[in-house]
Write an enzyme that holds these catalytic residues in place. Structure first.
Site, mmCIF file in Angstrom:
data_model
loop_
_atom_site.group_PDB
_atom_site.id
_atom_site.type_symbol
_atom_site.label_atom_id
_atom_site.label_comp_id
_atom_site.label_asym_id
_atom_site.label_seq_id
_atom_site.Cartn_x
_atom_site.Cartn_y
_atom_site.Cartn_z
ATOM 1 N N TRP A 47 0.804 -1.225 0.000
ATOM 2 C CA TRP A 47 0.000 0.000 0.000
ATOM 3 C C TRP A 47 0.835 1.273 0.000
ATOM 4 O O TRP A 47 0.722 2.104 0.900
ATOM 5 C CB TRP A 47 -0.957 0.027 1.188
ATOM 6 C CG TRP A 47 -2.052 -0.954 1.078
ATOM 7 C CD1 TRP A 47 -3.151 -0.850 0.288
ATOM 8 C CD2 TRP A 47 -2.182 -2.194 1.776
ATOM 9 N NE1 TRP A 47 -3.939 -1.955 0.446
ATOM 10 C CE2 TRP A 47 -3.378 -2.787 1.354
ATOM 11 C CE3 TRP A 47 -1.389 -2.855 2.722
ATOM 12 C CZ2 TRP A 47 -3.811 -4.008 1.847
ATOM 13 C CZ3 TRP A 47 -1.815 -4.069 3.210
ATOM 14 C CH2 TRP A 47 -3.006 -4.636 2.773
ATOM 15 N N GLY A 68 -10.060 -1.564 -2.156
ATOM 16 C CA GLY A 68 -9.173 -0.550 -1.591
ATOM 17 C C GLY A 68 -7.726 -0.630 -1.991
ATOM 18 O O GLY A 68 -6.949 0.251 -1.696
ATOM 19 N N CYS A 78 -3.009 3.488 3.602
ATOM 20 C CA CYS A 78 -3.503 2.160 3.244
ATOM 21 C C CYS A 78 -4.437 2.285 2.051
ATOM 22 O O CYS A 78 -4.038 2.759 1.007
ATOM 23 C CB CYS A 78 -4.189 1.523 4.447
ATOM 24 S SG CYS A 78 -4.644 -0.186 4.183
#
Ligand code: SF4
Lengths: 742, 250
Positions: free
Chosen positions: A322, A717, A406
């Site tokens: 990330w 995500g 993140c």
């Protein structure tokens, strides 16, 4: 110091550390299109080719190319490392060789041993001795403090993914500070800060004094790190190349020191742009060279690795780090923050091919310049490697200078950190409520005094009361567990490099999370609107559910379900607020699972919505697969109604669509995707992953991974290489609602 | 004033049934029995759900940020939506009040007393002309061709007088059945005879709706028919283009 940087407009930033002001004074907003961009140079392609060969080798060796088992990782643990020294523009690696992973036994020596073993290595006995006999690890310390209840909710998978055996991550150092101010200045400022700490020697002031001293050491180590690569980091960067190099080394110091779950890099694009445009204006840089620098920097970020045990992969599939970079956004005074360098970063997806890292995140506002929107959606359609987050929601909270940590978590740049808290499996919480506080797979009693349910069918009112009781109990344990972890983490595994590049007196968040969101919403709807009969085993534990009749499901823009979803988020954060939090951090909440929805589903029994035991949850805040009956916009609308103010750590939505459903041709597809994004964010949606791909292509990639080494898709995500996912994860993605044209 | 309708389903992301993004309402009930019907489950309105104008209003209100751009709006389809014309008229009025455009996907069999009112509220008519010879039309659909053609004439004359509705003629292309020379000649003849020249959308036949027949335990009447090849499609399109018509793929 300001005198040394010619061509930069002065302001508050010249008097004190203030990156936001630096950007205000010097930003070059760009409203044009992508036609100015340059392709990759020969040198870039040659270098990238070397990296691709290393990737292939890494894949061949089961996912890990090499491990340095002898040296514990740290800012100056390793000498210089290169891919190809004379052909690199930006230099610096975590160890002496690309993709060679360092060990960080301070997090938990047993886990590092396990990871080494899994890949056929042996952790140096000396390190084992040091971290068992002489130095307590973070993991050991946490477990020495945990209460029985905490251990139980943790091992039964009710509160899971906790950072108690690896670094918590999620902190973003303001790496730009090193480039803008140089280390001499930063050291002086920290020394001043140290003098200002209250000397009443309370527990907190003792701790802070020690921490700032650690930070000072980290800054001094960064000088050494710079020297290793031949740079004098004591002074500010003088040109674009240096600005990128300095920033990268600051980030590298952090990535060497800590194996945090997410190591994001923050709002660097607009910062680099100031230098790049200044150098181009001064005639010392061309567009081609500017792109080359961005490409080279991106290659470096694509090489960042942390050593993980295979269990970790079950939670967070695809070896992610990330390295989230934010692009785009608006300023409060109505200007756009889009710069040419935002285009250059997106262009790396063309020049180097798509990749999951760095995690390119567009701060979206319907007011973004159309040229940028068009280029972004074009890259989305071609690569599925971009995520979008609502700048109009976040800017009022964080101001104009913020990063994403993140996947989806908002952090003010330079002044704010978060204590990462993984997530609570809400579906299991619901089952605790139906089973008198006993966990559904083991039958173990977790929560005392949960009343037994009466009647053959589940009664909505009784269930609601029990569930509220369970949530309240769990929220309290959850906060307490987090307090333990972060108290210990600060003491044993302090991120000195990152903290050194942040304000001394920080604004702290504690980020809680929930998983199994749509499963619980649909279950509550089933209980309320249909007739749900639990099938219990001989101990009275629910094994399955018989459902008679229809019920509304989340994801259909049906207010009956969507109101329950809202209530669920609000009530959970409200419960969390009731327990005092370590270092007076503010609680936030995320609805985010990343890929852990598969594992969480696996360990969770059947639920009243008709989901069978072991079946995956939907990721993040996504509606359950196959239950969306009214198409894309209805599904998006249900998610966009979730209240961001109650879930400020982020509400993740993953959206997959086949190209033909977006429109007949490329131009229509782009225009329609922009309309979808404009609509979603106008409606208050927080985050969206956009995947535009064919099911057929994915199925082929499962069978022939070698044909698709670069196939990147976005999962809740973050992005991953599809071929790096386990079969379960691959199947789950294919099963996940693909929005197809009629 | 009809305030509710029998509805089969809602598709909130329509990208192919009119301009912009469209929320498509599939109403239940059909008076045709097309052999190639993709929505076999919409024929009967028995057991279908009822939806009120009010509920649709709430839904559309939330979707306005998506739908209002680039002439987007709502489309009614089916089944045959004109069977519930009195409701559709109200729905379209409401949509206009919300600054949304309206499109009607129809087989053209609206009752004469509703035609004028319905067309007055419609921005785009997507008229299915499933065949252009009486016999084939009857055979394929069980319905009367002349009624269909007349609806198109009314639409086109309104288009000339008021500027709306725009008329698009749709044909699901069944290779070897309704794409032959005689069919294409008749279709272009009709299009050219109208007060204003409509666009023609040729939709390649596909078999994605076959499973619905199976699920309903009905025999699919065209078990062996294959989708047209690109060449089949081009050939049919060329026949129409040669007459000066604008043709695109649906
Ligand atoms: S008119 Fe349409 S819905 Fe009715 S039978 Fe024909 S194809 Fe099916």
């Amino acid at each position: 110091m300001s005198k040394k940087v010619k061509g930069l407009k002065k302001g508050r930033w010249t008097l004190r550390t203030d990156l936001q002001d630096f950007i205000y004074q010097n930003i070059n907003p760009y409203e044009g299109d992508a036609s100015f961009l340059s392709g990759p140079t020969k040198r870039t392609l040659a270098l990238w080719n070397k990296v691709e060969k290393l990737y292939a080798l890494e894949r061949k060796r089961g996912g890990v190319l090499d491990i340095d088992t002898e040296t514990a990782g740290g800012i100056i643990s390793h000498g210089a490392g290169y891919i190809d020294k004379k052909n690199e523009l930006i230099t610096g690696l975590q160890t002496d060789k690309p993709l060679k992973r360092a060990v960080k036994p301070i997090g938990g020596v047993r886990l590092v041993q396990k990871a080494c073993d899994a890949y056929g290595y042996k952790l140096s006995p000396k390190l084992v001795e040091v971290y068992t006999k002489f130095r307590k690890s973070h993991n050991d310390a946490v477990f020495s403090v945990y209460s029985e209840e905490m251990k139980k909710i943790r091992s039964l998978g009710i509160i899971t993914g906790l950072p108690d055996s690896y670094a918590r991550g999620r902190i973003i150092g303001d790496y730009r500070r090193l480039a803008l101010y140089g280390l001499n200045y930063l050291i002086k400022e920290k020394e001043k800060d140290f003098k200002k700490i209250d000397d009443n020697m309370s527990t907190m002031s003792i701790r802070l004094r020690e921490e700032v001293k650690d930070q000072l050491q980290a800054l001094k180590d960064m000088i050494v790190l710079g020297k290793t690569y031949g740079f004098d980091l004591t002074r500010p960067a003088k040109n674009a190349k240096e600005a990128i190099q300095w920033t990268y080394l600051a980030y590298l110091a952090a990535a060497k020191e800590s194996d945090g779950a997410a190591m994001s890099i923050g709002p660097i694009s607009v910062f680099f742009d100031v230098y790049l445009e200044r150098d181009i204006k001064a005639g010392i840089l061309t567009e081609e060279k500017a792109q080359e620098l961005v490409d080279d920097f991106t290659i470096k970020l694509r090489l960042i690795r942390q050593l993980r045990a295979p269990e970790y992969d079950l939670l967070f599939a695809g070896d992610p780090v990330w390295v989230t970079i934010v692009l785009g956004g608006m300023t409060s005074d109505g200007r756009t923050k889009v710069t040419k360098t935002d285009f250059r970063f997106l262009n790396t997806l063309k020049n180097l091919g798509p990749a999951p890292e760095p995690n390119l995140t567009i701060l979206y506002s319907p007011r973004l310049p159309i040229g940028f929107k068009k280029f972004a959606v074009e890259m989305s359609i071609n690569t599925s490697s971009i995520q979008y987050e609502n700048d109009d929601l976040m800017r009022p909270i964080a101001g104009d200078d913020y990063g994403i940590s993140c996947c989806v978590s908002l952090l003010k740049a330079g002044s704010q950190i978060q204590y990462f808290g993984a997530r609570c499996n809400l579906a299991k919480a619901l089952l605790l409520a139906l089973n008198e506080g006993r966990e559904e797979t083991s039958g173990e009693l977790v929560i005392p005094d949960v009343p037994k349910l009466r009647g053959e069918y589940l009664d909505a009112e009784q269930v609601r009361e029990n569930f509220n009781y369970v949530v309240s109990w769990l929220a309290k344990q959850y906060v307490k567990t987090m307090n333990v972890i972060h108290w210990v983490h600060d003491k044993y595994y302090y991120e000195a490099a990152q903290m050194a590049l942040l304000d001394t007196n920080l604004d702290r968040l504690m980020a809680f999370g929930i998983a199994g969101f749509s499963v619980v919403v649909d279950s509550l709807c089933a209980i309320r609107y249909a007739k749900v009969k639990p099938i219990r085993d001989k101990n009275g534990i629910t094994k399955d559910f018989e459902i008679k009749g229809d019920f509304p499901c989340f994801g259909n823009d049906d207010e009956r379900a969507d109101n329950r979803a809202r209530d669920l988020v609000i009530s959970f954060i409200t419960e969390l607020r009731k327990t005092p939090i370590y270092r007076r951090a503010n609680p936030t909440l995320s609805i985010l699972t990343i890929t852990s929805n598969v594992l969480y589903g696996k360990v969770t029994g059947a639920t009243p919505d008709g989901r069978k035991a072991g079946e995956p949850f939907a990721p993040g805040a996504n509606p359950m697969f196959g239950r969306e009956k009214n198409g894309v916009l209805a599904s998006l609308d249900s998610v966009s109604k979730l209240p961001y103010y109650a879930a400020q750590d982020g509400i993740s939505n993953t959206f997959s669509i086949v190209p033909s459903a977006l429109g007949v041709d490329k131009e229509t597809q782009k225009a329609n995707l922009i309309k979808i994004l404009d609509g979603y964010f106008t409606r208050g949606g927080h985050h969206i992953n956009v995947n535009v791909l064919d099911k057929v292509l994915l199925k082929d990639a499962m069978v022939h991974p070698e044909k698709y080494p670069q196939l990147t898709i976005r999962v809740s995500g973050y992005a991953v290489h599809f071929t790096k996912l386990s079969r379960d994860h691959q199947e789950e993605i294919i099963k996940r609602t693909f929005h197809e044209a009629l | 004033m009809k305030k509710s309708a029998q509805i089969h389903s809602i598709e909130t992301l329509g990208t192919r049934d009119g301009p912009g993004l469209r929320c498509v309402f599939f109403l239940s009930g059909c008076n045709f029995k097309c052999k190639f019907c993709q929505n076999r489950d919409t024929w009967s309105s028995k057991g279908s759900e009822k939806i009120t104008l009010h509920a649709i209003y709430d839904r559309l209100l939330r979707l306005l940020p998506y739908l209002q751009k680039d002439g987007g709006g709502i489309t009614v389809s089916g089944g045959e939506p004109s069977l519930q014309s009195d409701f559709v008229i109200e729905l379209f009025k409401m949509a206009h009040g919300m600054k949304l455009t309206t499109a009607l996907d129809t087989n053209g069999t609206c009752k004469p007393k509703f035609i004028k009112k319905l067309l007055a509220e419609t921005d785009t008519v997507l008229l299915d002309v499933k065949a252009s010879t009486l016999k084939l039309h009857k055979e394929l659909t069980g319905g009367d061709l002349e009624t269909v053609l007349n609806f198109g004439r009314e639409a086109a004359s309104g288009w000339v007088k008021r500027g709306t509705p725009k008329l698009v003629i749709r044909r699901v292309l069944l290779p070897g059945i309704n794409d032959l020379k005689l069919e294409m000649d008749k279709l272009s003849e009709y299009a050219l005879s109208l007060a204003k020249l409509p666009e023609i959308e040729l939709i390649p036949y596909h078999r994605l709706g076959v499973h619905k027949w199976k699920e309903m335990k009905k025999k699919y009447p065209l078990p062996k028919l294959n989708p047209p090849t690109t060449r089949d499609w081009e050939k049919a399109a060329e026949r129409l283009r040669a007459k000066g018509l604008v043709v695109y793929k649906g």
